[in-house]
Write a protein that holds these residues in place. Structure first.
Motif, PDB file in Angstrom:
ATOM      1  N   ASN A 162     -43.622 -18.256 -16.491  1.00  0.00           N
ATOM      2  CA  ASN A 162     -43.424 -19.704 -16.470  1.00  0.00           C
ATOM      3  C   ASN A 162     -42.101 -20.060 -17.165  1.00  0.00           C
ATOM      4  O   ASN A 162     -41.537 -19.243 -17.887  1.00  0.00           O
ATOM      5  CB  ASN A 162     -44.628 -20.426 -17.100  1.00  0.00           C
ATOM      6  CG  ASN A 162     -44.767 -20.165 -18.575  1.00  0.00           C
ATOM      7  OD1 ASN A 162     -43.817 -20.345 -19.344  1.00  0.00           O
ATOM      8  ND2 ASN A 162     -45.959 -19.752 -18.994  1.00  0.00           N
ATOM      9  N   PRO A 163     -41.600 -21.276 -16.934  1.00  0.00           N
ATOM     10  CA  PRO A 163     -40.291 -21.663 -17.489  1.00  0.00           C
ATOM     11  C   PRO A 163     -40.181 -21.540 -19.014  1.00  0.00           C
ATOM     12  O   PRO A 163     -39.132 -21.152 -19.526  1.00  0.00           O
ATOM     13  CB  PRO A 163     -40.134 -23.122 -17.047  1.00  0.00           C
ATOM     14  CG  PRO A 163     -40.946 -23.212 -15.792  1.00  0.00           C
ATOM     15  CD  PRO A 163     -42.125 -22.301 -16.026  1.00  0.00           C
ATOM     16  N   GLN A 175     -37.483 -19.049 -20.889  1.00  0.00           N
ATOM     17  CA  GLN A 175     -36.492 -19.485 -21.878  1.00  0.00           C
ATOM     18  C   GLN A 175     -36.501 -18.568 -23.099  1.00  0.00           C
ATOM     19  O   GLN A 175     -35.456 -18.138 -23.572  1.00  0.00           O
ATOM     20  CB  GLN A 175     -36.743 -20.934 -22.295  1.00  0.00           C
ATOM     21  CG  GLN A 175     -35.730 -21.473 -23.280  1.00  0.00           C
ATOM     22  CD  GLN A 175     -34.327 -21.496 -22.702  1.00  0.00           C
ATOM     23  OE1 GLN A 175     -34.123 -21.881 -21.559  1.00  0.00           O
ATOM     24  NE2 GLN A 175     -33.347 -21.074 -23.485  1.00  0.00           N
ATOM     25  N   VAL A 176     -37.689 -18.261 -23.591  1.00  0.00           N
ATOM     26  CA  VAL A 176     -37.815 -17.361 -24.743  1.00  0.00           C
ATOM     27  C   VAL A 176     -37.291 -15.976 -24.372  1.00  0.00           C
ATOM     28  O   VAL A 176     -36.533 -15.355 -25.132  1.00  0.00           O
ATOM     29  CB  VAL A 176     -39.283 -17.280 -25.230  1.00  0.00           C
ATOM     30  CG1 VAL A 176     -39.461 -16.198 -26.275  1.00  0.00           C
ATOM     31  CG2 VAL A 176     -39.735 -18.631 -25.771  1.00  0.00           C
ATOM     32  N   PHE A 177     -37.673 -15.493 -23.206  1.00  0.00           N
ATOM     33  CA  PHE A 177     -37.246 -14.179 -22.721  1.00  0.00           C
ATOM     34  C   PHE A 177     -35.723 -14.090 -22.665  1.00  0.00           C
ATOM     35  O   PHE A 177     -35.129 -13.143 -23.179  1.00  0.00           O
ATOM     36  CB  PHE A 177     -37.849 -13.934 -21.333  1.00  0.00           C
ATOM     37  CG  PHE A 177     -37.468 -12.630 -20.713  1.00  0.00           C
ATOM     38  CD1 PHE A 177     -38.157 -11.472 -21.028  1.00  0.00           C
ATOM     39  CD2 PHE A 177     -36.427 -12.550 -19.802  1.00  0.00           C
ATOM     40  CE1 PHE A 177     -37.816 -10.253 -20.457  1.00  0.00           C
ATOM     41  CE2 PHE A 177     -36.070 -11.341 -19.225  1.00  0.00           C
ATOM     42  CZ  PHE A 177     -36.772 -10.194 -19.552  1.00  0.00           C
ATOM     43  N   MET A 178     -35.095 -15.083 -22.054  1.00  0.00           N
ATOM     44  CA  MET A 178     -33.632 -15.075 -21.909  1.00  0.00           C
ATOM     45  C   MET A 178     -32.948 -15.155 -23.275  1.00  0.00           C
ATOM     46  O   MET A 178     -31.954 -14.467 -23.517  1.00  0.00           O
ATOM     47  CB  MET A 178     -33.179 -16.233 -21.017  1.00  0.00           C
ATOM     48  CG  MET A 178     -33.577 -16.083 -19.560  1.00  0.00           C
ATOM     49  SD  MET A 178     -32.778 -14.683 -18.761  1.00  0.00           S
ATOM     50  CE  MET A 178     -31.092 -15.292 -18.656  1.00  0.00           C
ATOM     51  N   THR A 179     -33.477 -15.958 -24.165  1.00  0.00           N
ATOM     52  CA  THR A 179     -32.889 -16.089 -25.500  1.00  0.00           C
ATOM     53  C   THR A 179     -32.974 -14.769 -26.262  1.00  0.00           C
ATOM     54  O   THR A 179     -31.986 -14.325 -26.857  1.00  0.00           O
ATOM     55  CB  THR A 179     -33.595 -17.207 -26.296  1.00  0.00           C
ATOM     56  OG1 THR A 179     -33.436 -18.437 -25.585  1.00  0.00           O
ATOM     57  CG2 THR A 179     -33.041 -17.339 -27.698  1.00  0.00           C
ATOM     58  N   GLU A 180     -34.129 -14.132 -26.223  1.00  0.00           N
ATOM     59  CA  GLU A 180     -34.312 -12.870 -26.944  1.00  0.00           C
ATOM     60  C   GLU A 180     -33.405 -11.769 -26.385  1.00  0.00           C
ATOM     61  O   GLU A 180     -32.788 -11.022 -27.145  1.00  0.00           O
ATOM     62  CB  GLU A 180     -35.779 -12.425 -26.891  1.00  0.00           C
ATOM     63  CG  GLU A 180     -36.718 -13.313 -27.677  1.00  0.00           C
ATOM     64  CD  GLU A 180     -36.414 -13.322 -29.163  1.00  0.00           C
ATOM     65  OE1 GLU A 180     -36.076 -12.259 -29.727  1.00  0.00           O
ATOM     66  OE2 GLU A 180     -36.526 -14.394 -29.772  1.00  0.00           O
ATOM     67  N   TRP A 181     -33.312 -11.682 -25.063  1.00  0.00           N
ATOM     68  CA  TRP A 181     -32.469 -10.639 -24.476  1.00  0.00           C
ATOM     69  C   TRP A 181     -30.989 -10.941 -24.661  1.00  0.00           C
ATOM     70  O   TRP A 181     -30.178 -10.021 -24.807  1.00  0.00           O
ATOM     71  CB  TRP A 181     -32.831 -10.409 -23.007  1.00  0.00           C
ATOM     72  CG  TRP A 181     -34.036  -9.534 -22.887  1.00  0.00           C
ATOM     73  CD1 TRP A 181     -35.307  -9.913 -22.578  1.00  0.00           C
ATOM     74  CD2 TRP A 181     -34.107  -8.122 -23.102  1.00  0.00           C
ATOM     75  NE1 TRP A 181     -36.162  -8.835 -22.589  1.00  0.00           N
ATOM     76  CE2 TRP A 181     -35.444  -7.720 -22.906  1.00  0.00           C
ATOM     77  CE3 TRP A 181     -33.171  -7.161 -23.444  1.00  0.00           C
ATOM     78  CZ2 TRP A 181     -35.862  -6.391 -23.039  1.00  0.00           C
ATOM     79  CZ3 TRP A 181     -33.587  -5.834 -23.572  1.00  0.00           C
ATOM     80  CH2 TRP A 181     -34.915  -5.468 -23.368  1.00  0.00           C
ATOM     81  N   ALA A 182     -30.607 -12.199 -24.658  1.00  0.00           N
ATOM     82  CA  ALA A 182     -29.205 -12.556 -24.933  1.00  0.00           C
ATOM     83  C   ALA A 182     -28.858 -12.180 -26.376  1.00  0.00           C
ATOM     84  O   ALA A 182     -27.770 -11.651 -26.644  1.00  0.00           O
ATOM     85  CB  ALA A 182     -28.960 -14.036 -24.677  1.00  0.00           C
ATOM     86  N   ASP A 183     -29.779 -12.434 -27.304  1.00  0.00           N
ATOM     87  CA  ASP A 183     -29.569 -12.036 -28.703  1.00  0.00           C
ATOM     88  C   ASP A 183     -29.436 -10.514 -28.811  1.00  0.00           C
ATOM     89  O   ASP A 183     -28.596 -10.000 -29.547  1.00  0.00           O
ATOM     90  CB  ASP A 183     -30.721 -12.513 -29.589  1.00  0.00           C
ATOM     91  CG  ASP A 183     -30.698 -14.009 -29.829  1.00  0.00           C
ATOM     92  OD1 ASP A 183     -29.689 -14.665 -29.504  1.00  0.00           O
ATOM     93  OD2 ASP A 183     -31.716 -14.537 -30.338  1.00  0.00           O
TER      94      ASP A 183
END
Length: 118
Positions: A47-48, A52-60
């Motif tokens: 889900n969205p 968002q959490v997934f993308m933030t964690e992987w970007a970090d």
């Protein structure tokens, strides 16, 4: 959120991480690449809010890995990896703890015993 632009951002992050993994020691590159592929596949239809959490964690992760690999030169390279603090561990779901354990066992070359309830 525009779905096309989201898909493009996901693909860009995924490819960036795989490129960064080329800087890892050869013996752990396959482990890292397989883990990234698995995680991105698992979250393909999340889900969205989770996305968002997934993308933030992987970007970090990508940012920290770039810093640790010393992409501005080997003289700036740092020790690979970071220690997890107790707060981060307590926020993890049981499934995440199990994944972390299996990853640690694989990375250290130890055999992972699968339990019957997973």
């Amino acid at each position: 959120m525009n779905i096309t632009s989201h898909v493009q951002r996901v693909k860009f992050l995924y490819k960036t991480i795989l490129k960064l993994h080329r800087g890892l020691p050869l013996e752990i590159q396959p482990l890292g690449n397989n883990y990234v592929r698995d995680e991105f596949r698992r979250h393909k239809n999340c889900n969205p809010a989770e996305a968002q959490v997934f993308m933030t964690e992987w970007a970090d992760y990508a940012t920290k890995l770039a810093e640790q690999l010393g992409l501005r030169g080997p003289q700036q390279a740092k020790k690979l990896g970071i220690d997890l603090d107790q707060d981060a561990i307590e926020k993890m779901r049981d499934e995440q703890i199990q994944q972390l354990y299996e990853l640690m066992m694989t990375a250290t070359g130890k055999h992972v015993e699968k339990s019957n309830d997973t």
